[in-house]
Design an enzyme around this catalytic site. Structure first.
Site, PDB file in Angstrom:
ATOM      1  N   ARG A   1      28.558 -14.024  36.821  1.00 15.54           N
ATOM      2  CA  ARG A   1      28.938 -14.901  35.711  1.00 15.54           C
ATOM      3  C   ARG A   1      28.857 -14.205  34.351  1.00 15.54           C
ATOM      4  O   ARG A   1      29.351 -14.736  33.361  1.00 15.54           O
ATOM      5  CB  ARG A   1      28.068 -16.164  35.723  1.00 15.54           C
TER       6      ARG A   1
ATOM      7  N   LYS B   1      23.317  -7.330  35.446  1.00 14.76           N
ATOM      8  CA  LYS B   1      22.948  -8.414  34.543  1.00 14.76           C
ATOM      9  C   LYS B   1      21.668  -8.140  33.776  1.00 14.76           C
ATOM     10  O   LYS B   1      21.607  -8.339  32.551  1.00 14.76           O
ATOM     11  CB  LYS B   1      22.811  -9.727  35.318  1.00 14.76           C
TER      12      LYS B   1
ATOM     13  N   GLY C   1      14.470 -27.307  41.114  1.00 16.08           N
ATOM     14  CA  GLY C   1      13.522 -27.711  42.150  1.00 16.08           C
ATOM     15  C   GLY C   1      12.320 -28.388  41.516  1.00 16.08           C
ATOM     16  O   GLY C   1      11.863 -27.992  40.439  1.00 16.08           O
TER      17      GLY C   1
ATOM     18  N   TYR D   1      26.428   9.927   0.341  1.00 13.02           N
ATOM     19  CA  TYR D   1      26.052  10.281   1.723  1.00 13.02           C
ATOM     20  C   TYR D   1      25.090  11.465   1.687  1.00 13.02           C
ATOM     21  O   TYR D   1      25.413  12.523   1.127  1.00 13.02           O
ATOM     22  CB  TYR D   1      27.276  10.646   2.557  1.00 13.02           C
TER      23      TYR D   1
ATOM     24  N   ALA E   1      26.212   9.131  -8.410  1.00 15.98           N
ATOM     25  CA  ALA E   1      27.176   8.338  -7.638  1.00 15.98           C
ATOM     26  C   ALA E   1      28.264   9.228  -7.039  1.00 15.98           C
ATOM     27  O   ALA E   1      28.807  10.105  -7.704  1.00 15.98           O
ATOM     28  CB  ALA E   1      27.811   7.290  -8.530  1.00 15.98           C
TER      29      ALA E   1
ATOM     30  N   TYR F   1      28.670  19.139   8.058  1.00 13.75           N
ATOM     31  CA  TYR F   1      29.313  19.362   9.358  1.00 13.75           C
ATOM     32  C   TYR F   1      30.628  20.110   9.158  1.00 13.75           C
ATOM     33  O   TYR F   1      31.457  19.729   8.331  1.00 13.75           O
ATOM     34  CB  TYR F   1      29.566  18.005  10.020  1.00 13.75           C
TER      35      TYR F   1
END
Length: 458
Positions: free
Chosen positions: A18, A25, A144, A352, A366, A373
């Site tokens: 489901r 699950k 139950g 960054y 700013a 990289y």
């Protein structure tokens, strides 16, 4: 209790059809942690020093996941799904080791309260052979019922088998139970499969134990603690309950949440007193915040450490390895990854900083970025104490800026800058009088010609 050994047997073999997912699950997450891992944590908090995971669907994936959240757990495969008692017996080798207490739990009940498990274990210590954990759902239909007589539990009756009077009982079976280790295998082996489905039901040990004159009792957990997850709607419901609990806990421990319902914590978030968290903040895994920090709205954190009296956001993102020291500031629309922002340093806006160190008291203007990289490898940028990096500057790693170094705005810095030096890394400005007017006239003429040509085509 501390001298009683305990094994938790966690049933996690269901396919969870489901959920409409290829992922087992119990590996779907609540607060960034698989459901079954929450169950393991609750068992450990209740004193279960050993765990046995009964797995089936996605066994390899389950083992790989379990190696992270329960590295010492034994795994057992239920080859055929022949009922809950059959599933527990898949862990026969673990059960037979002679534990005082056996906790039987389900991997899809992530909200189970450790206190409910502890109470069940206490009943075993007092002499019970079987303890069934019950709960009182708002609507008992489908559950139950726990049938009690004289303070003892005599049966767990499936609703279809209940009499009209028994259907009125609101105390229902949560599925989890505690069993005396000395009796566990005898009771489990006595379970038969003479029923419509031909399966071996764990609940049958209640009547078996009662028939043998053993003490069987029921304890009660909250409805939320017993909540089982079968689909993604219920997963979201459980997430909401977990988050509400954690927010309440945080506020009681001295954290101010301006709009609690908009703040999302992970399972391992640590946050100190006198921290203020504004609306719409998301804490991913691995975040630690000391006292007195101020977290502004719409910020996102993961794998980050924030020291005392720091200020972050709004709209800030701290990625894994971000380490903010005392009184550091990371402002709006800034991203920090695998970088240390030392005491009193400021990374105020549109910036960054990745694979870097920003020294104490330094100021990053700013739009400044570390170019860490090259498409193949990452490189480090070291910015010294008290340095000033002007707006819209690019620091091309590997590079270092000395103490109190000054980088002129708009610079591209490719070579290291000594202490107290001023660095320019930009083309010389050239100003041509009257050229702007000439360009405007040329552009206007071209635009008019294009518009005239377009009209002629029609």
């Amino acid at each position: 209790m501390s001298q009683r050994s305990c094994l938790s047997v966690i049933l996690a073999a269901g396919e969870g059809t489901r959920m409409k997912s290829a992922l087992p699950k119990v590996l779907h997450q609540i607060a960034g942690l698989p459901m079954v891992a929450h169950v393991v944590k609750a068992a450990e908090a209740a004193g279960a020093g050993s765990q046995a995971l009964v797995i089936g669907h996605g066994a390899d994936e389950m083992r790989k996941a379990a190696s992270k959240f329960a590295p010492k757990a034994e795994t057992f495969v239920q080859e055929k799904r022949l009922g809950t008692a059959h599933a527990v017996l898949a862990a026969r080798d673990a059960i037979s080791k002679g534990y005082n207490d056996i906790l039987v739990m389900f991997g899809d009940t992530p909200l189970i309260d450790a206190d409910a498990l502890t109470v069940a274990r206490l009943k075993l210590a007092e002499g019970a052979a079987v303890v069934v954990i019950g709960f009182r759902p708002p609507n008992p239909t489908g559950y139950g019922r726990l049938i009690e007589k004289g303070g003892k539990l005599i049966a767990v009756r499936e609703e279809k088998d209940c009499s009209a009077e028994e259907r009125k009982i609101g105390f229902c079976n949560a599925g989890m139970m505690a069993v005396a280790g000395s009796q566990a295998l005898t009771l489990l082996d006595a379970v038969g499969n003479k029923n419509a489905k031909g399966e071996y039901y764990l609940t049958d040990i209640v009547e078996i134990a009662s028939g043998q004159g053993l003490d069987v009792v029921a304890t009660e957990a909250s409805f939320e603690s017993a909540l089982g997850i079968n689909n993604r709607a219920e997963l979201a419901q459980a997430e909401g309950i977990w988050q509400a609990r954690r927010r309440h806990e945080a506020m009681l421990s001295g954290v101010t949440l301006i709009a609690p319902e908009t703040v999302y914590f992970s399972h391992d978030t640590e946050i100190g007193a006198d921290t203020i968290v504004e609306p719409n903040v998301w804490f991913g895994p691995g975040v630690k915040i000391a006292t007195g920090a101020k977290i502004h709205a719409f910020s996102h954190f993961e794998g980050a450490t924030i020291a005392s009296n720091c200020e972050v956001g709004p709209f800030a993102r701290l990625r894994p390895g971000a380490d903010l020291r005392n009184k550091a500031k990371v402002g709006n629309f800034c991203e920090v990854k695998k970088a240390t922002i030392e005491e009193g340093a400021k990374v105020n806006h549109l910036t960054y900083i990745g694979d870097a160190r920003v020294g104490a008291g330094a100021n990053i203007g700013a739009g400044a970025i570390t170019c860490n990289y090259d498409g193949y490898s990452k490189f480090f940028t070291d910015i010294g104490e008290g340095a000033f990096v002007g707006s819209n500057s690019s620091l091309v790693a590997p590079v270092s800026i000395g103490k109190r170094g000054y980088i002129a705005s708009g610079s591209v810095i490719t070579e290291s800058v000594p202490d107290d030096a001023l660095a320019f890394g930009r083309a010389r400005q050239k100003t041509i009088p009257g050229k702007a007017k000439e360009l405007r006239e040329r552009f206007a003429s071209a635009a008019a010609a294009k518009k005239k040509a377009a009209g002629a085509d029609h």
